[in-house]
Design a protein around this motif. Structure first.
Motif, PDB file in Angstrom:
ATOM      1  N   TRP A  41       0.799  -1.376  -0.045  1.00 11.63           N
ATOM      2  CA  TRP A  41      -0.122   0.072  -0.228  1.00 11.63           C
ATOM      3  C   TRP A  41       1.174   1.110  -0.020  1.00 11.63           C
ATOM      4  CZ3 TRP A  41      -1.132   4.533   2.408  1.00 11.63           C
ATOM      5  CH2 TRP A  41      -2.587   4.622   2.381  1.00 11.63           C
ATOM      6  N   LEU A  42       1.856   1.325   0.698  1.00 12.07           N
ATOM      7  CA  LEU A  42       2.847   2.175   0.850  1.00 12.07           C
ATOM      8  C   LEU A  42       3.769   2.663  -0.864  1.00 12.07           C
ATOM      9  CD1 LEU A  42       4.610   1.707   4.528  1.00 12.07           C
ATOM     10  CD2 LEU A  42       2.526   3.647   3.927  1.00 12.07           C
ATOM     11  N   ALA A  43       4.148   1.355  -0.863  1.00 16.75           N
ATOM     12  CA  ALA A  43       4.973   1.334  -2.141  1.00 16.75           C
ATOM     13  C   ALA A  43       4.071   2.039  -3.263  1.00 16.75           C
ATOM     14  CB  ALA A  43       4.897   0.195  -2.531  1.00 16.75           C
ATOM     15  N   ALA A  44       2.620   2.221  -3.469  1.00 17.68           N
ATOM     16  CA  ALA A  44       1.824   1.978  -4.249  1.00 17.68           C
ATOM     17  C   ALA A  44       1.238   3.999  -4.657  1.00 17.68           C
ATOM     18  CB  ALA A  44       0.313   1.627  -4.283  1.00 17.68           C
ATOM     19  N   ARG A  45       1.177   4.211  -2.992  1.00 23.48           N
ATOM     20  CA  ARG A  45       1.716   5.477  -3.050  1.00 23.48           C
ATOM     21  C   ARG A  45       2.504   6.609  -2.639  1.00 23.48           C
ATOM     22  NH1 ARG A  45      -1.258   2.537  -2.155  1.00 23.48           N
ATOM     23  NH2 ARG A  45      -4.420   2.651  -3.080  1.00 23.48           N
ATOM     24  N   ASP A  46       4.344   6.060  -3.071  1.00 23.33           N
ATOM     25  CA  ASP A  46       5.157   6.451  -3.047  1.00 23.33           C
ATOM     26  C   ASP A  46       5.757   6.932  -1.315  1.00 23.33           C
ATOM     27  OD1 ASP A  46       5.681   5.841  -5.534  1.00 23.33           O
ATOM     28  OD2 ASP A  46       5.107   7.449  -6.290  1.00 23.33           O
ATOM     29  N   LEU A  47       4.802   6.563  -0.362  1.00 23.26           N
ATOM     30  CA  LEU A  47       5.022   6.944   0.709  1.00 23.26           C
ATOM     31  C   LEU A  47       6.479   6.636   1.789  1.00 23.26           C
ATOM     32  CD1 LEU A  47       1.859   6.921   2.368  1.00 23.26           C
ATOM     33  CD2 LEU A  47       2.699   8.443   1.980  1.00 23.26           C
ATOM     34  N   PRO A  48       6.936   7.228   2.662  1.00 18.13           N
ATOM     35  CA  PRO A  48       8.515   7.227   2.318  1.00 18.13           C
ATOM     36  C   PRO A  48       8.308   6.102   3.859  1.00 18.13           C
ATOM     37  CG  PRO A  48       7.595   8.666   3.288  1.00 18.13           C
ATOM     38  CD  PRO A  48       6.563   8.831   3.174  1.00 18.13           C
ATOM     39  N   THR A  49       9.485   4.656   3.408  1.00 18.06           N
ATOM     40  CA  THR A  49       9.137   3.726   4.642  1.00 18.06           C
ATOM     41  C   THR A  49      10.408   3.592   5.228  1.00 18.06           C
ATOM     42  OG1 THR A  49      10.420   1.988   2.631  1.00 18.06           O
ATOM     43  CG2 THR A  49       8.285   2.004   3.304  1.00 18.06           C
ATOM     44  N   ALA A  50      11.918   4.410   5.519  1.00 12.42           N
ATOM     45  CA  ALA A  50      12.884   4.578   5.486  1.00 12.42           C
ATOM     46  C   ALA A  50      14.027   3.260   4.964  1.00 12.42           C
ATOM     47  CB  ALA A  50      13.356   4.473   7.095  1.00 12.42           C
ATOM     48  N   GLY A  51      13.429   2.257   3.707  1.00 10.95           N
ATOM     49  CA  GLY A  51      13.663   1.273   3.369  1.00 10.95           C
ATOM     50  C   GLY A  51      14.259  -0.173   3.837  1.00 10.95           C
ATOM     51  N   ALA A  52      13.139   0.635   5.088  1.00  8.94           N
ATOM     52  CA  ALA A  52      12.999  -1.577   5.490  1.00  8.94           C
ATOM     53  C   ALA A  52      11.870  -1.424   5.411  1.00  8.94           C
ATOM     54  CB  ALA A  52      13.537  -1.315   7.376  1.00  8.94           C
ATOM     55  N   GLU A  53      11.485  -2.883   5.006  1.00 10.83           N
ATOM     56  CA  GLU A  53       9.581  -3.427   5.547  1.00 10.83           C
ATOM     57  C   GLU A  53       9.230  -3.226   6.709  1.00 10.83           C
ATOM     58  OE1 GLU A  53       8.151  -5.427   2.929  1.00 10.83           O
ATOM     59  OE2 GLU A  53       9.726  -4.307   1.535  1.00 10.83           O
ATOM     60  N   PRO A  54       8.082  -2.580   6.809  1.00  9.57           N
ATOM     61  CA  PRO A  54       7.605  -2.451   7.713  1.00  9.57           C
ATOM     62  C   PRO A  54       7.388  -4.241   8.718  1.00  9.57           C
ATOM     63  CG  PRO A  54       6.849  -1.739   6.249  1.00  9.57           C
ATOM     64  CD  PRO A  54       7.172  -2.087   5.023  1.00  9.57           C
TER      65      PRO A  54
END
Length: 174
Positions: A41-54
């Motif tokens: 969901w985050l990737a589809a909206r280009d939301l930052p994840t700090a490079g780690a999988e939730p």
């Protein structure tokens, strides 16, 4: 910062709609069912994840924020209480101005909280609503001129409400 349409989508990652339309029942559901689903969901909206999988704790924090924001929109929770874990502060931005920033350690939640705070400061948050139909509660941005829209769709929820009210009124008088 993300735009309010992403906030709408975030609020609608839980679907509480249980009504029937044209003989078909709508099935309510949860879209953020796992850390992997959150990551997608985050990737589809280009939301930052700090490079780690939730991780599971990240999913729980995300669902908790979504639930709190929905409760604020329903009038069940004070906004200050909803954002207690998200301390906001002013920080310099690249244009030599200031911006509102959150520092939760989860960049996607910070982006969501910052957008909510900035939209509230601009007076836009009051137009983000949950549908007044008790079997819907779909999040929508109220584009009505007066800002007093109640339904996610006049064609569906608004019409169902007006039809129900009309029938009830005629049942009492007839």
């Amino acid at each position: 910062m993300v735009d309010l349409h992403v906030i709408e989508e975030f609020l609608n990652t839980v679907d509480e709609r249980t009504f029937s339309r044209h003989g078909e029942s709508h099935v309510a559901g949860e879209h953020l069912t796992s850390p992997g689903a959150l990551s997608e969901w985050l990737a589809a909206r280009d939301l930052p994840t700090a490079g780690a999988e939730p991780q599971p704790a990240d999913l729980a924090a995300t669902v908790a924020l979504r639930t709190a924001l929905r409760e604020v929109l329903l009038g069940e929770l004070d906004a200050t209480t909803a954002l207690t874990d998200y301390q906001l502060r002013l920080v310099p931005d690249p244009t030599r101005g200031l911006r509102i920033a959150a520092r939760s350690g989860r960049p996607w939640l910070d982006a969501i909280v910052e957008t909510v705070a900035q939209s509230a400061a601009r007076g836009e948050w009051q137009r983000v609503k949950l549908c007044a139909a008790p079997d819907c509660h779909w999040a929508f941005y109220d584009t009505s001129r007066s800002g007093r829209g109640r339904w996610c769709s006049m064609d569906v929820c608004g019409n169902r409400h007006k039809t129900r009210t009309y029938r009830e009124r005629h049942r009492r008088t007839g």
